[in-house]
Motif scaffolding. Structure first.
Motif, mmCIF file in Angstrom:
data_model
loop_
_atom_site.group_PDB
_atom_site.id
_atom_site.type_symbol
_atom_site.label_atom_id
_atom_site.label_comp_id
_atom_site.label_asym_id
_atom_site.label_seq_id
_atom_site.Cartn_x
_atom_site.Cartn_y
_atom_site.Cartn_z
ATOM 1 N N LEU A 195 0.824 -1.207 0.000
ATOM 2 C CA LEU A 195 0.000 0.000 0.000
ATOM 3 C C LEU A 195 0.861 1.260 0.000
ATOM 4 O O LEU A 195 0.519 2.270 -0.649
ATOM 5 C CB LEU A 195 -0.935 0.002 1.208
ATOM 6 C CG LEU A 195 -2.182 -0.872 1.098
ATOM 7 C CD1 LEU A 195 -2.925 -0.903 2.425
ATOM 8 C CD2 LEU A 195 -3.098 -0.360 -0.013
ATOM 9 N N GLU A 196 1.983 1.243 0.735
ATOM 10 C CA GLU A 196 2.898 2.387 0.715
ATOM 11 C C GLU A 196 3.489 2.592 -0.677
ATOM 12 O O GLU A 196 3.566 3.730 -1.172
ATOM 13 C CB GLU A 196 4.013 2.171 1.742
ATOM 14 C CG GLU A 196 3.563 2.304 3.184
ATOM 15 C CD GLU A 196 3.122 3.707 3.528
ATOM 16 O OE1 GLU A 196 3.720 4.666 3.001
ATOM 17 O OE2 GLU A 196 2.180 3.856 4.328
ATOM 18 N N LEU A 198 2.187 1.635 -3.486
ATOM 19 C CA LEU A 198 1.090 2.080 -4.344
ATOM 20 C C LEU A 198 0.812 3.572 -4.165
ATOM 21 O O LEU A 198 0.604 4.310 -5.143
ATOM 22 C CB LEU A 198 -0.153 1.248 -4.023
ATOM 23 C CG LEU A 198 -1.389 1.466 -4.889
ATOM 24 C CD1 LEU A 198 -1.113 1.036 -6.322
ATOM 25 C CD2 LEU A 198 -2.563 0.676 -4.324
ATOM 26 N N SER A 199 0.844 4.031 -2.913
ATOM 27 C CA SER A 199 0.590 5.448 -2.648
ATOM 28 C C SER A 199 1.687 6.333 -3.230
ATOM 29 O O SER A 199 1.400 7.391 -3.812
ATOM 30 C CB SER A 199 0.482 5.684 -1.137
ATOM 31 O OG SER A 199 -0.578 4.924 -0.591
ATOM 32 N N ALA A 202 1.218 6.578 -6.980
ATOM 33 C CA ALA A 202 0.052 7.391 -7.315
ATOM 34 C C ALA A 202 0.339 8.879 -7.112
ATOM 35 O O ALA A 202 -0.047 9.721 -7.929
ATOM 36 C CB ALA A 202 -1.140 6.946 -6.473
ATOM 37 N N VAL A 203 1.034 9.209 -6.019
ATOM 38 C CA VAL A 203 1.375 10.612 -5.762
ATOM 39 C C VAL A 203 2.287 11.148 -6.857
ATOM 40 O O VAL A 203 2.115 12.282 -7.346
ATOM 41 C CB VAL A 203 2.030 10.735 -4.375
ATOM 42 C CG1 VAL A 203 2.668 12.112 -4.198
ATOM 43 C CG2 VAL A 203 0.997 10.498 -3.287
ATOM 44 N N TYR A 220 -2.880 14.256 -1.000
ATOM 45 C CA TYR A 220 -3.197 12.833 -1.167
ATOM 46 C C TYR A 220 -2.221 11.968 -0.382
ATOM 47 O O TYR A 220 -2.608 10.950 0.203
ATOM 48 C CB TYR A 220 -3.148 12.484 -2.650
ATOM 49 C CG TYR A 220 -3.391 11.013 -2.937
ATOM 50 C CD1 TYR A 220 -4.679 10.491 -2.932
ATOM 51 C CD2 TYR A 220 -2.336 10.164 -3.221
ATOM 52 C CE1 TYR A 220 -4.910 9.146 -3.197
ATOM 53 C CE2 TYR A 220 -2.557 8.824 -3.469
ATOM 54 C CZ TYR A 220 -3.829 8.334 -3.467
ATOM 55 O OH TYR A 220 -4.047 7.008 -3.710
ATOM 56 N N LEU A 221 -0.947 12.374 -0.369
ATOM 57 C CA LEU A 221 0.052 11.609 0.365
ATOM 58 C C LEU A 221 -0.216 11.657 1.865
ATOM 59 O O LEU A 221 -0.056 10.663 2.578
ATOM 60 C CB LEU A 221 1.443 12.137 0.055
ATOM 61 C CG LEU A 221 2.610 11.457 0.765
ATOM 62 C CD1 LEU A 221 2.705 9.993 0.348
ATOM 63 C CD2 LEU A 221 3.919 12.174 0.455
#
Length: 222
Positions: A195-196, A198-199, A202-203, A220-221
């Motif tokens: 998940l980290e 992925l984040s 995405a950022v 978002y982050l």
């Protein structure tokens, strides 16, 4: 017949053998033969079960290899695009996404036939091992992820304004790999790590839109 009424068997000089004794000897010999045949049957059945188990294990390993290949292709492609920076990155991403989709489709087909498959990377026990589990639902999500990434790559390769810069291609591959690893993760630690990743991907993709996107990306982050 001997004088005392007992039967005399030819070739047997031992007196006193009655018909009941002869039948007992015959039954005993037949039982020995039957027992030997039953033992051979049990040994053959055990060997057959071991062969079937080894075949299922080999097929299960092939299934997990297909799932890991679907994950590894975009991961390696993203790293190579960062290092090599080829001129037509979009074509490479399209080819990698197609190969990842084929591998995920094969993993889905095998998972539906064999059921869930568990892999502990590194050879450690459960508390320390990196646990990946492949189920039909997991394989289906990997197929959807690879298929959507392929469609997005096809569109982005034909539209210059869709990518923003060449940094889009490695980031999209890393996003694809992070999603595939998220679907395969079978413990909370791996879920947190994926998940980290992925984040972060995405950022970075949001920030490619320009300076005005920096603050939304930071929000978002956070």
């Amino acid at each position: 017949l001997q004088p005392d009424g007992q039967r005399c068997v030819p070739g047997d000089d031992r007196p006193g053998r009655t018909p009941a004794a002869e039948r007992s000897l015959v039954d005993s010999a037949g039982g020995d033969r039957t027992g030997g045949g039953g033992q051979r049957h049990r040994v053959g059945a055990a060997a057959g079960r071991r062969g079937a188990a080894s075949k299922r294990a080999a097929t299960g390993a092939a299934t997990m290899n297909a799932a890991l290949l679907s994950l590894s292709l975009p991961l390696v492609a993203g790293l190579l695009l960062v290092l090599l920076q080829p001129r037509r990155s979009g074509l490479w991403v399209i080819a990698v996404s197609l190969a990842s989709l084929i591998a995920a489709g094969f993993a889905l087909h095998q998972a539906m036939q064999l059921g869930p498959q568990l892999l502990q990377i590194g050879g450690w026990q459960t508390p320390l091992a990196i646990r990946f589990q492949l189920t039909p639902l997991t394989a289906l999500l990997m197929v959807f992820t690879a298929g959507l990434h392929l469609l997005v790559a096809l569109y982005a390769a034909r539209s210059r304004h869709a990518t923003g810069s060449e940094d889009y291609w490695p980031l999209s591959c890393l996003l694809h790999a992070a999603l595939a690893a998220l679907w395969l993760s079978a413990d909370l630690f791996n879920l947190y790590v994926t998940l980290e990743l992925l984040s972060l991907c995405a950022v970075a993709l949001v920030a490619l839109a320009g300076r005005k996107a920096y603050r939304p990306a930071f929000n978002y982050l956070m």
